[in-house]
Structure formats: structure tokens, C-alpha cells
Scaffold this motif. Structure first.
Motif, PDB file in Angstrom:
ATOM      1  N   GLY A   1     107.551  38.975  98.617  1.00  0.00           N
ATOM      2  CA  GLY A   1     108.815  38.284  98.872  1.00  0.00           C
ATOM      3  C   GLY A   1     108.560  36.848  99.285  1.00  0.00           C
ATOM      4  O   GLY A   1     107.421  36.370  99.237  1.00  0.00           O
ATOM      5  N   SER A   2     109.626  36.157  99.712  1.00  0.00           N
ATOM      6  CA  SER A   2     109.480  34.732 100.012  1.00  0.00           C
ATOM      7  C   SER A   2     108.732  34.514 101.321  1.00  0.00           C
ATOM      8  O   SER A   2     108.672  35.390 102.193  1.00  0.00           O
ATOM      9  CB  SER A   2     110.848  34.081 100.098  1.00  0.00           C
ATOM     10  OG  SER A   2     111.458  34.441 101.312  1.00  0.00           O
ATOM     11  N   LYS A   3     108.185  33.304 101.447  1.00  0.00           N
ATOM     12  CA  LYS A   3     107.434  32.939 102.644  1.00  0.00           C
ATOM     13  C   LYS A   3     108.353  32.968 103.867  1.00  0.00           C
ATOM     14  O   LYS A   3     107.979  33.487 104.925  1.00  0.00           O
ATOM     15  CB  LYS A   3     106.848  31.544 102.442  1.00  0.00           C
ATOM     16  CG  LYS A   3     105.757  31.235 103.404  1.00  0.00           C
ATOM     17  CD  LYS A   3     104.901  30.077 102.951  1.00  0.00           C
ATOM     18  CE  LYS A   3     103.815  29.889 104.006  1.00  0.00           C
ATOM     19  NZ  LYS A   3     103.226  28.569 103.982  1.00  0.00           N
TER      20      LYS A   3
ATOM     21  N   ILE B 293     100.218  40.618 102.027  1.00  0.00           N
ATOM     22  CA  ILE B 293     101.438  39.900 101.654  1.00  0.00           C
ATOM     23  C   ILE B 293     101.166  39.014 100.448  1.00  0.00           C
ATOM     24  O   ILE B 293     100.142  38.346 100.387  1.00  0.00           O
ATOM     25  CB  ILE B 293     101.948  39.034 102.823  1.00  0.00           C
ATOM     26  CG1 ILE B 293     102.198  39.919 104.059  1.00  0.00           C
ATOM     27  CG2 ILE B 293     103.226  38.298 102.430  1.00  0.00           C
ATOM     28  CD1 ILE B 293     102.776  39.194 105.244  1.00  0.00           C
ATOM     29  N   PHE B 294     102.091  39.017  99.487  1.00  0.00           N
ATOM     30  CA  PHE B 294     102.022  38.101  98.343  1.00  0.00           C
ATOM     31  C   PHE B 294     103.342  37.342  98.327  1.00  0.00           C
ATOM     32  O   PHE B 294     104.411  37.948  98.238  1.00  0.00           O
ATOM     33  CB  PHE B 294     101.833  38.900  97.048  1.00  0.00           C
ATOM     34  CG  PHE B 294     101.624  38.047  95.819  1.00  0.00           C
ATOM     35  CD1 PHE B 294     100.349  37.858  95.286  1.00  0.00           C
ATOM     36  CD2 PHE B 294     102.709  37.444  95.177  1.00  0.00           C
ATOM     37  CE1 PHE B 294     100.167  37.077  94.149  1.00  0.00           C
ATOM     38  CE2 PHE B 294     102.518  36.660  94.038  1.00  0.00           C
ATOM     39  CZ  PHE B 294     101.242  36.486  93.531  1.00  0.00           C
TER      40      PHE B 294
ATOM     41  N   LEU C 125     106.274  35.344  96.855  1.00  0.00           N
ATOM     42  CA  LEU C 125     106.883  35.127  95.537  1.00  0.00           C
ATOM     43  C   LEU C 125     107.470  33.727  95.427  1.00  0.00           C
ATOM     44  O   LEU C 125     107.566  33.168  94.342  1.00  0.00           O
ATOM     45  CB  LEU C 125     107.996  36.148  95.295  1.00  0.00           C
ATOM     46  CG  LEU C 125     107.568  37.585  95.008  1.00  0.00           C
ATOM     47  CD1 LEU C 125     108.786  38.465  94.831  1.00  0.00           C
ATOM     48  CD2 LEU C 125     106.677  37.654  93.772  1.00  0.00           C
ATOM     49  N   SER C 126     107.943  33.182  96.550  1.00  0.00           N
ATOM     50  CA  SER C 126     108.503  31.834  96.544  1.00  0.00           C
ATOM     51  C   SER C 126     108.456  31.323  97.975  1.00  0.00           C
ATOM     52  O   SER C 126     108.081  32.056  98.889  1.00  0.00           O
ATOM     53  CB  SER C 126     109.952  31.837  96.042  1.00  0.00           C
ATOM     54  OG  SER C 126     110.812  32.427  97.008  1.00  0.00           O
ATOM     55  N   LYS C 127     108.851  30.062  98.139  1.00  0.00           N
ATOM     56  CA  LYS C 127     108.857  29.517  99.489  1.00  0.00           C
ATOM     57  C   LYS C 127     110.100  30.000 100.241  1.00  0.00           C
ATOM     58  O   LYS C 127     110.014  30.621 101.281  1.00  0.00           O
ATOM     59  CB  LYS C 127     108.880  27.991  99.404  1.00  0.00           C
ATOM     60  CG  LYS C 127     107.719  27.356 100.143  1.00  0.00           C
ATOM     61  CD  LYS C 127     107.575  25.933  99.722  1.00  0.00           C
ATOM     62  CE  LYS C 127     107.417  25.017 100.909  1.00  0.00           C
ATOM     63  NZ  LYS C 127     107.330  23.622 100.466  1.00  0.00           N
ATOM     64  N   GLU C 128     111.263  29.689  99.638  1.00  0.00           N
ATOM     65  CA  GLU C 128     112.515  30.014 100.341  1.00  0.00           C
ATOM     66  C   GLU C 128     113.464  30.848  99.486  1.00  0.00           C
ATOM     67  O   GLU C 128     114.580  30.423  99.187  1.00  0.00           O
ATOM     68  CB  GLU C 128     113.208  28.710 100.757  1.00  0.00           C
ATOM     69  CG  GLU C 128     112.421  27.945 101.791  1.00  0.00           C
ATOM     70  CD  GLU C 128     113.020  26.584 102.082  1.00  0.00           C
ATOM     71  OE1 GLU C 128     113.948  26.165 101.357  1.00  0.00           O
ATOM     72  OE2 GLU C 128     112.546  25.945 103.026  1.00  0.00           O
ATOM     73  N   SER C 129     113.025  32.004  99.048  1.00  0.00           N
ATOM     74  CA  SER C 129     113.868  32.904  98.264  1.00  0.00           C
ATOM     75  C   SER C 129     114.514  32.216  97.064  1.00  0.00           C
ATOM     76  O   SER C 129     115.729  32.276  96.884  1.00  0.00           O
ATOM     77  CB  SER C 129     114.954  33.537  99.150  1.00  0.00           C
ATOM     78  OG  SER C 129     114.351  34.377 100.086  1.00  0.00           O
TER      79      SER C 129
ATOM     80  N   GLU D 157     111.264  41.965  97.601  1.00  0.00           N
ATOM     81  CA  GLU D 157     112.535  41.250  97.777  1.00  0.00           C
ATOM     82  C   GLU D 157     113.446  41.423  96.557  1.00  0.00           C
ATOM     83  O   GLU D 157     112.973  41.447  95.421  1.00  0.00           O
ATOM     84  CB  GLU D 157     112.217  39.753  97.954  1.00  0.00           C
ATOM     85  CG  GLU D 157     113.436  38.875  98.117  1.00  0.00           C
ATOM     86  CD  GLU D 157     113.069  37.410  98.395  1.00  0.00           C
ATOM     87  OE1 GLU D 157     111.883  37.024  98.291  1.00  0.00           O
ATOM     88  OE2 GLU D 157     114.000  36.643  98.704  1.00  0.00           O
ATOM     89  N   THR D 158     114.749  41.534  96.797  1.00  0.00           N
ATOM     90  CA  THR D 158     115.716  41.617  95.692  1.00  0.00           C
ATOM     91  C   THR D 158     116.636  40.393  95.706  1.00  0.00           C
ATOM     92  O   THR D 158     116.719  39.679  96.702  1.00  0.00           O
ATOM     93  CB  THR D 158     116.591  42.886  95.806  1.00  0.00           C
ATOM     94  OG1 THR D 158     117.227  42.886  97.082  1.00  0.00           O
ATOM     95  CG2 THR D 158     115.769  44.133  95.641  1.00  0.00           C
TER      96      THR D 158
END
Ligand code: TXA
Ligand code: MG
Length: 344
Positions: free
Chosen positions: A264-266, A279-280, A282-286, A315-316
């Protein structure tokens, strides 16, 4: 067969291999494709074997220009031309009726239609031009694995089964192209991708979305959509974007002594960093576009690279715009399951 990673300067080796009827994986803006010359039936058969793909799931014919499509397809409307002018090269596949006997049934799965796409990658456009014929190109993964977004992913799945992979680094879009059926009125989206219904409706008046994609229980119209895809070995659960119950999910799994992976996002996941979690980001801010680019890579990283995870939470995003493509792939990876349903 020993397989190789080829750079741009070695393009001629890829052309040579394809011309000999061998398989070559190629980069596109969406995901890497498993290429064979589309008019060489024996080579196309090898694509199905290498992937372990059911033979009734037809392939996309990759072309280097809009004009190339005219050799194989008929009934190309003025709306279709407008769409090609606007979105090609790009992450949009178009289904047209084919001219009688223009393509081998092994490519089309015996249908009287076929899928065409002009990918937005300069290396692959030169590859097609230099080979002089269009290329079939399903995603270059073993069927059922996440689509490959790097040359390393391709070799992880297909090493020994291909002549080589043309390496152009990580792909920009990260999920497969939108598939749009141009043989129906109005045209219908059979697979959601980076080109959305809203994008298309800026160019032509009306576009429908296959209702099996929006939740209604119906058989999908695209043969490929009925297969379970993108399923990692480790169970994947979605975190409802309205609930954001990450803490609950983590505590629940920890209590069971599970090794946990988070995707999910940072902004969302940084609070968990340092604990015994993988943790991986996916983006900075969703951001949905960035998350789409990294989803398959993230799933592969937690599933294939990190050893011994027991559960992955992801995250969805809302099911709209580009979120429709992201959620379509994620729901398959998670087998539709949310953490909230696991608890009850
Ligand atoms: O982004 C992409 O489209 C990637 C890259 C490599 O170009 N390719 C890709 O190919 O995703 P593949 O084979 O994994 O997906 C092709 C999809 C499948 O869902 C297939 O069923 C559908 O297109 N398709 C192909 N021909 C069709 C047809 N005549 N009618 C309906 N659906 C078709
Ligand atoms: Mg695929």
C-alpha cells in the motif's frame, strides 16, 4: 535453449530469433509480451505451450502502424479510426471482425474477430517493423502468475522456454491494456485498463462496460476474463478503502503468529515500518496511477522474493476511472476476499 537479456543495440538478435520461429519477450508500456510472428502458426503454438495457456483464449496481434490492421481486419468504422488516431500507440486493444482466413484459428481461438494493438514502446515498434510482420503477444508470464513488468519477471517465469527478452526496464503503466470490442454498438470495454470509459467518451459518444466487470454475475465476454489470473501463492486479502482497518488486520494476523506482508501507500503503511512485517510501497500518497504501475511488481516481490509469508494485505481504491483496472486485477489476486470478511 539458453535465454538472453537483450539491450536496444542487440535488436537484430531479437529480429533474427523471431524470423526463425522462436519466441522473444518484448517490452510495452503496459507489461512485457511473449512474442511470436503472428502468421507463423507453429511459433504461435509454442506461445501457448510456454505459458501453459488454454488454447481457447485468443491472442492480441501487435502492429507497428494503424495501416497494418487493414491487412487483417474489416468493418473499421469512422469511430474506430478516431479512437486509433487518439489512443495509438497506447494501452488500448481493439477487437475487429477479421477478413476471411486472414489469421490462423490458433491466433483467434477460432473466432471471426481478433484483437489488435499498437504498443507505445519505440524498441518494440522497431522490432515489429524490422521483423516485417505483426507479433502475437500475451503477457510474458506463466498463466495464473502476475503479468511481468520487468525483464527479470519474464525470465523468472519463462527462462529456458524463450530465445531472449528485449529489456527496456520497468514498464510505465503496469497493468495490461484496456480491451475494447469495436464489433458491438455501442463499443464495449471487455477488460479495464489505463484508457478509461471516460477517456473514450471524450472521443466517441457512447461506450459500455461489460457488466461482469462491474459486479453483476455474468459470464465475461472476453474469453481471457473467465480464467483466474494473477493469483500469488500466499493468500491475499484486501483492506476496504472505506474502513482502512490496517491496524486490526495486522493485530489479527500477529495473534495467529503469521508472517505478514503489506502492500500500500507510504502514507498508510509507514507507521508499521520496523515491526516484523514486510512492506512494499505502491505509491507515496495513495495515488492510483502509481499503485497500478507497481501492483504486479509488489505482488511478485512479496510472493516470490520474500520467503515464508503467510498472508498479504493490500490497499484498495474506489471502482471508478483507473481504479476499475487496479481493482479488477487485485480482486483476482485476492480471490475477491476482504480482511473484513475474514474476521466474521
Ligand atoms: O497490455 C496488453 O494487452 C499485453 C501486452 C503484452 O500487449 N498483452 C496482454 O495479452 O495482456 P493477453 O493475451 O494476456 O490478453 C489478451 C486479452 C485476453 O483477455 C483475451 O481473451 C482477449 O484479450 N481477447 C483476445 N482476442 C479477443 C477477441 N477476439 N474477442 C474478445 N477478447 C479477445
Ligand atoms: Mg495475460
Amino acid at each position: 535453449m539458453s535465454d538472453k537479456k537483450w539491450k536496444a543495440s542487440q535488436l537484430h538478435l531479437a529480429v533474427e530469433a523471431l524470423s526463425k520461429g522462436e519466441l522473444v519477450a518484448f517490452p510495452t508500456e503496459t507489461v512485457y509480451g511473449l512474442g511470436a510472428v503472428a502468421t507463423n502458426s507453429e511459433a504461435v503454438k509454442k506461445v501457448f505451450e510456454a505459458k501453459g495457456r488454454p488454447s481457447d483464449n485468443p491472442l492480441i496481434v501487435h502492429v507497428a502502424s494503424k495501416e497494418d490492421v487493414n491487412h487483417y481486419a474489416q468493418g473499421i468504422t469512422s469511430d474506430a479510426k478516431k479512437i486509433m488516431d487518439t489512443f495509438w500507440p497506447g494501452p488500448l486493444t481493439l477487437i475487429f471482425e477479421i477478413k476471411p482466413d486472414a489469421l490462423d484459428p490458433v491466433v483467434t481461438g477460432g473466432l471471426n474477430t481478433a484483437a489488435f494493438r499498437m504498443p507505445d514502446n519505440h524498441l518494440t515498434l522497431s522490432l515489429i517493423k524490422k521483423t516485417g510482420l505483426p507479433l502475437v503477444g500475451p503477457s510474458a508470464n506463466i498463466s495464473g502468475k502476475p503479468s511481468p513488468t520487468t525483464a527479470e519477471h519474464v525470465l523468472h517465469d519463462l527462462s529456458g522456454k524463450i530465445a531472449g527478452v528485449l529489456d527496456d526496464g520497468p514498464t510505465k503503466v503496469g497493468v495490461e491494456s484496456t480491451v475494447l470490442d469495436m464489433t458491438t454498438v455501442p463499443p464495449m470495454i471487455l477488460r479495464p485498463g489505463a484508457v478509461t470509459k471516460e477517456d473514450l467518451e471524450k472521443v466517441i459518444r457512447d461506450v459500455e462496460v461489460d457488466c461482469s466487470l462491474t459486479g453483476a454475475e455474468e459470464t465475461p465476454k472476453s474469453p481471457g476474463m473467465k480464467y483466474k489470473h494473477y493469483a500469488p501463492e500466499v493468500p491475499v486479502y484486501m483492506i476496504d478503502e472505506k474502513k482502512q482497518n490496517w491496524q486490526e488486520a495486522v493485530s489479527w494476523a500477529e495473534q495467529k503468529g503469521m508472517r505478514i506482508g503489506l502492500l500500500g501507500s507510504k502514507t498508510l503503511l509507514e507507521p508499521f515500518a520496523g515491526e516484523k512485517l514486510e512492506i512494499f510501497y505502491l505509491s507515496k500518497e495513495s495515488d492510483v496511477t502509481e499503485s497500478m504501475r507497481r501492483l504486479f511488481s509488489g505482488l511478485r516481490s512479496l510472493d516470490e522474493v520474500t520467503p515464508g509469508l503467510d498472508i498479504i494485505f493490500v490497499e484498495t481504491f474506489p471502482d471508478e476511472g483507473k481504479g476499475l483496472a487496479y481493482m479488477n486485477r487485485l480482486k483476482k489476486a485476492a480471490n475477491q476476499k476482504y480482511f473484513s470478511t475474514l474476521q466474521t
